[in-house]
Write a protein that holds these residues in place. Structure first.
Motif, PDB file in Angstrom:
ATOM      1  N   HIS A 164       0.840  -1.199   0.000  1.00 41.11           N
ATOM      2  CA  HIS A 164       0.000   0.000   0.000  1.00 41.11           C
ATOM      3  C   HIS A 164       0.877   1.253   0.000  1.00 41.11           C
ATOM      4  O   HIS A 164       0.676   2.173   0.795  1.00 41.11           O
ATOM      5  CB  HIS A 164      -0.939   0.015   1.215  1.00 41.11           C
ATOM      6  N   ASP A 165       1.834   1.300  -0.901  1.00 39.52           N
ATOM      7  CA  ASP A 165       2.703   2.475  -1.002  1.00 39.52           C
ATOM      8  C   ASP A 165       1.874   3.671  -1.475  1.00 39.52           C
ATOM      9  O   ASP A 165       1.143   3.568  -2.469  1.00 39.52           O
ATOM     10  CB  ASP A 165       3.839   2.195  -1.995  1.00 39.52           C
ATOM     11  N   PRO A 166       1.955   4.820  -0.779  1.00 32.56           N
ATOM     12  CA  PRO A 166       1.126   5.965  -1.156  1.00 32.56           C
ATOM     13  C   PRO A 166       1.514   6.594  -2.494  1.00 32.56           C
ATOM     14  O   PRO A 166       0.747   7.374  -3.062  1.00 32.56           O
ATOM     15  CB  PRO A 166       1.358   6.961  -0.013  1.00 32.56           C
ATOM     16  N   HIS A 167       2.708   6.265  -3.008  1.00 33.35           N
ATOM     17  CA  HIS A 167       3.183   6.870  -4.246  1.00 33.35           C
ATOM     18  C   HIS A 167       3.240   5.895  -5.417  1.00 33.35           C
ATOM     19  O   HIS A 167       3.228   6.322  -6.574  1.00 33.35           O
ATOM     20  CB  HIS A 167       4.580   7.464  -4.034  1.00 33.35           C
ATOM     21  N   ILE A 168       3.299   4.595  -5.112  1.00 34.05           N
ATOM     22  CA  ILE A 168       3.544   3.588  -6.148  1.00 34.05           C
ATOM     23  C   ILE A 168       2.415   2.559  -6.153  1.00 34.05           C
ATOM     24  O   ILE A 168       2.359   1.689  -5.269  1.00 34.05           O
ATOM     25  CB  ILE A 168       4.890   2.856  -5.915  1.00 34.05           C
ATOM     26  N   PRO A 169       1.490   2.624  -7.108  1.00 38.89           N
ATOM     27  CA  PRO A 169       0.411   1.637  -7.156  1.00 38.89           C
ATOM     28  C   PRO A 169       0.967   0.221  -7.367  1.00 38.89           C
ATOM     29  O   PRO A 169       1.868   0.013  -8.195  1.00 38.89           O
ATOM     30  CB  PRO A 169      -0.425   2.074  -8.357  1.00 38.89           C
ATOM     31  N   LEU A 170       0.416  -0.723  -6.632  1.00 41.80           N
ATOM     32  CA  LEU A 170       0.871  -2.103  -6.742  1.00 41.80           C
ATOM     33  C   LEU A 170       0.736  -2.615  -8.178  1.00 41.80           C
ATOM     34  O   LEU A 170       1.593  -3.367  -8.667  1.00 41.80           O
ATOM     35  CB  LEU A 170       0.083  -2.992  -5.773  1.00 41.80           C
ATOM     36  N   ALA A 171      -0.327  -2.194  -8.859  1.00 40.01           N
ATOM     37  CA  ALA A 171      -0.537  -2.643 -10.238  1.00 40.01           C
ATOM     38  C   ALA A 171       0.618  -2.221 -11.142  1.00 40.01           C
ATOM     39  O   ALA A 171       0.989  -2.947 -12.071  1.00 40.01           O
ATOM     40  CB  ALA A 171      -1.857  -2.095 -10.777  1.00 40.01           C
ATOM     41  N   ARG A 172       1.217  -1.056 -10.874  1.00 48.76           N
ATOM     42  CA  ARG A 172       2.331  -0.598 -11.698  1.00 48.76           C
ATOM     43  C   ARG A 172       3.596  -1.417 -11.410  1.00 48.76           C
ATOM     44  O   ARG A 172       4.388  -1.661 -12.313  1.00 48.76           O
ATOM     45  CB  ARG A 172       2.584   0.897 -11.487  1.00 48.76           C
ATOM     46  N   VAL A 173       3.773  -1.817 -10.157  1.00 51.92           N
ATOM     47  CA  VAL A 173       4.902  -2.707  -9.840  1.00 51.92           C
ATOM     48  C   VAL A 173       4.756  -4.015 -10.618  1.00 51.92           C
ATOM     49  O   VAL A 173       5.709  -4.501 -11.246  1.00 51.92           O
ATOM     50  CB  VAL A 173       4.981  -2.982  -8.330  1.00 51.92           C
ATOM     51  N   LYS A 174       3.541  -4.574 -10.597  1.00 53.17           N
ATOM     52  CA  LYS A 174       3.283  -5.828 -11.317  1.00 53.17           C
ATOM     53  C   LYS A 174       3.504  -5.650 -12.820  1.00 53.17           C
ATOM     54  O   LYS A 174       4.059  -6.531 -13.493  1.00 53.17           O
ATOM     55  CB  LYS A 174       1.854  -6.296 -11.055  1.00 53.17           C
ATOM     56  N   GLU A 175       3.052  -4.533 -13.360  1.00 49.61           N
ATOM     57  CA  GLU A 175       3.220  -4.244 -14.785  1.00 49.61           C
ATOM     58  C   GLU A 175       4.705  -4.160 -15.146  1.00 49.61           C
ATOM     59  O   GLU A 175       5.139  -4.639 -16.203  1.00 49.61           O
ATOM     60  CB  GLU A 175       2.521  -2.926 -15.114  1.00 49.61           C
ATOM     61  N   THR A 176       5.474  -3.552 -14.257  1.00 49.77           N
ATOM     62  CA  THR A 176       6.912  -3.405 -14.492  1.00 49.77           C
ATOM     63  C   THR A 176       7.614  -4.741 -14.405  1.00 49.77           C
ATOM     64  O   THR A 176       8.498  -5.051 -15.227  1.00 49.77           O
ATOM     65  CB  THR A 176       7.506  -2.407 -13.481  1.00 49.77           C
ATOM     66  N   THR A 177       7.240  -5.547 -13.432  1.00 52.80           N
ATOM     67  CA  THR A 177       7.785  -6.907 -13.332  1.00 52.80           C
ATOM     68  C   THR A 177       7.532  -7.676 -14.614  1.00 52.80           C
ATOM     69  O   THR A 177       8.426  -8.358 -15.147  1.00 52.80           O
ATOM     70  CB  THR A 177       7.155  -7.650 -12.138  1.00 52.80           C
ATOM     71  N   ALA A 178       6.317  -7.553 -15.139  1.00 58.33           N
ATOM     72  CA  ALA A 178       5.958  -8.255 -16.379  1.00 58.33           C
ATOM     73  C   ALA A 178       6.806  -7.763 -17.551  1.00 58.33           C
ATOM     74  O   ALA A 178       7.235  -8.562 -18.397  1.00 58.33           O
ATOM     75  CB  ALA A 178       4.476  -8.070 -16.676  1.00 58.33           C
ATOM     76  N   ALA A 179       7.080  -6.455 -17.604  1.00 57.96           N
ATOM     77  CA  ALA A 179       7.887  -5.906 -18.695  1.00 57.96           C
ATOM     78  C   ALA A 179       9.321  -6.425 -18.633  1.00 57.96           C
ATOM     79  O   ALA A 179       9.893  -6.836 -19.654  1.00 57.96           O
ATOM     80  CB  ALA A 179       7.877  -4.380 -18.639  1.00 57.96           C
ATOM     81  N   PHE A 180       9.907  -6.428 -17.441  1.00 57.25           N
ATOM     82  CA  PHE A 180      11.259  -6.961 -17.291  1.00 57.25           C
ATOM     83  C   PHE A 180      11.306  -8.448 -17.666  1.00 57.25           C
ATOM     84  O   PHE A 180      12.229  -8.902 -18.345  1.00 57.25           O
ATOM     85  CB  PHE A 180      11.740  -6.789 -15.849  1.00 57.25           C
ATOM     86  N   THR A 181      10.314  -9.188 -17.217  1.00 59.84           N
ATOM     87  CA  THR A 181      10.269 -10.626 -17.496  1.00 59.84           C
ATOM     88  C   THR A 181      10.121 -10.884 -18.982  1.00 59.84           C
ATOM     89  O   THR A 181      10.791 -11.761 -19.553  1.00 59.84           O
ATOM     90  CB  THR A 181       9.103 -11.269 -16.718  1.00 59.84           C
ATOM     91  N   ARG A 182       9.242 -10.133 -19.624  1.00 65.72           N
ATOM     92  CA  ARG A 182       9.007 -10.287 -21.055  1.00 65.72           C
ATOM     93  C   ARG A 182      10.277 -10.026 -21.868  1.00 65.72           C
ATOM     94  O   ARG A 182      10.480 -10.615 -22.933  1.00 65.72           O
ATOM     95  CB  ARG A 182       7.888  -9.340 -21.482  1.00 65.72           C
TER      96      ARG A 182
END
Length: 216
Positions: A164-182
């Motif tokens: 629950h980071d007030p500046h970083i939405p969890l969905a964006r972390v997941k999206e970024t993880t997916a981009a690195f993995t891809r």
């Protein structure tokens, strides 16, 4: 003849900690967050306790890399965002041109610096030795295409963030993880329930493990 790492440090006015550039086994580029300083990132050198590495940190003009949220419309952060991305990409390119192999280079950012780290690495893929994204993610408003070109095969990436980071939405972390993995990177993502917007001891442990390959 290529520039020395000392020349690169002077050219980009980088703060330095850890091993002297002439005998460092690897290089760690540290990108600070909004309102912070290059100096504020250097204690990570003591925290990870790997004295054979050289830790370098650039300073953002006005203590911020770009003015608005990393989720804001891209135009709202220009021209500062493009300048920041170009600057970090150039620092990386110059470090590598000083005869540092990509596998001996780590890029670690916190908060706004983690966002800048994510976007720079995704746009400039190489087999980095380690990439640390601490409370951050790829830049751009929701729906931004993540059609980065190239491969991150051979790169090791760690993403850590509060649930629950007030500046970083969890969905964006997941999206970024997916981009690195891809793009072929070996990715470790850790979400810390109830954590604050900061760097915790578990993340330091992951950083230390990720940097171990550079120190060999």
């Amino acid at each position: 003849m290529s520039d020395t790492l000392d020349t690169v440090i002077a050219r980009h006015d980088l703060l330095c900690a850890g091993a002297p550039p002439s005998r460092a086994k690897g290089v760690v580029l540290l990108i600070h967050g909004r309102g912070a300083s290059a100096e504020s990132m250097l204690p990570l050198a003591d925290a990870v306790a790997m004295p054979d590495l050289c830790y370098l940190a650039p300073q953002a003009e006005g203590y911020t890399w770009y003015p608005q949220s990393f989720m804001a419309p891209t135009a709202a952060n220009e021209p500062y965002l493009s300048r920041a991305l170009d600057r970090v990409a150039m620092i990386i390119a110059d470090i590598l041109a000083s005869d540092i192999e990509a596998g001996k280079l780590a890029v670690i950012g916190f908060s706004q610096g983690a966002c800048l780290t994510s976007e720079t690495v995704l746009r400039n893929p190489r087999p980095y030795g380690f990439v640390g994204v601490l409370s951050g993610g790829a830049i751009g408003p929701p729906g931004t295409p993540r059609d980065y070109q190239g491969t991150l095969a051979g790169a090791s990436v760690f993403l850590g963030c509060s649930d629950h980071d007030p500046h970083i939405p969890l969905a964006r972390v997941k999206e970024t993880t997916a981009a690195f993995t891809r793009m072929g990177a070996t990715v470790t993502e850790r979400i810390f329930p109830g954590a604050s917007h900061g760097i915790n001891d578990d993340e330091i442990t992951y950083l230390r493990a990720g940097l171990a390959a550079l120190a060999k």
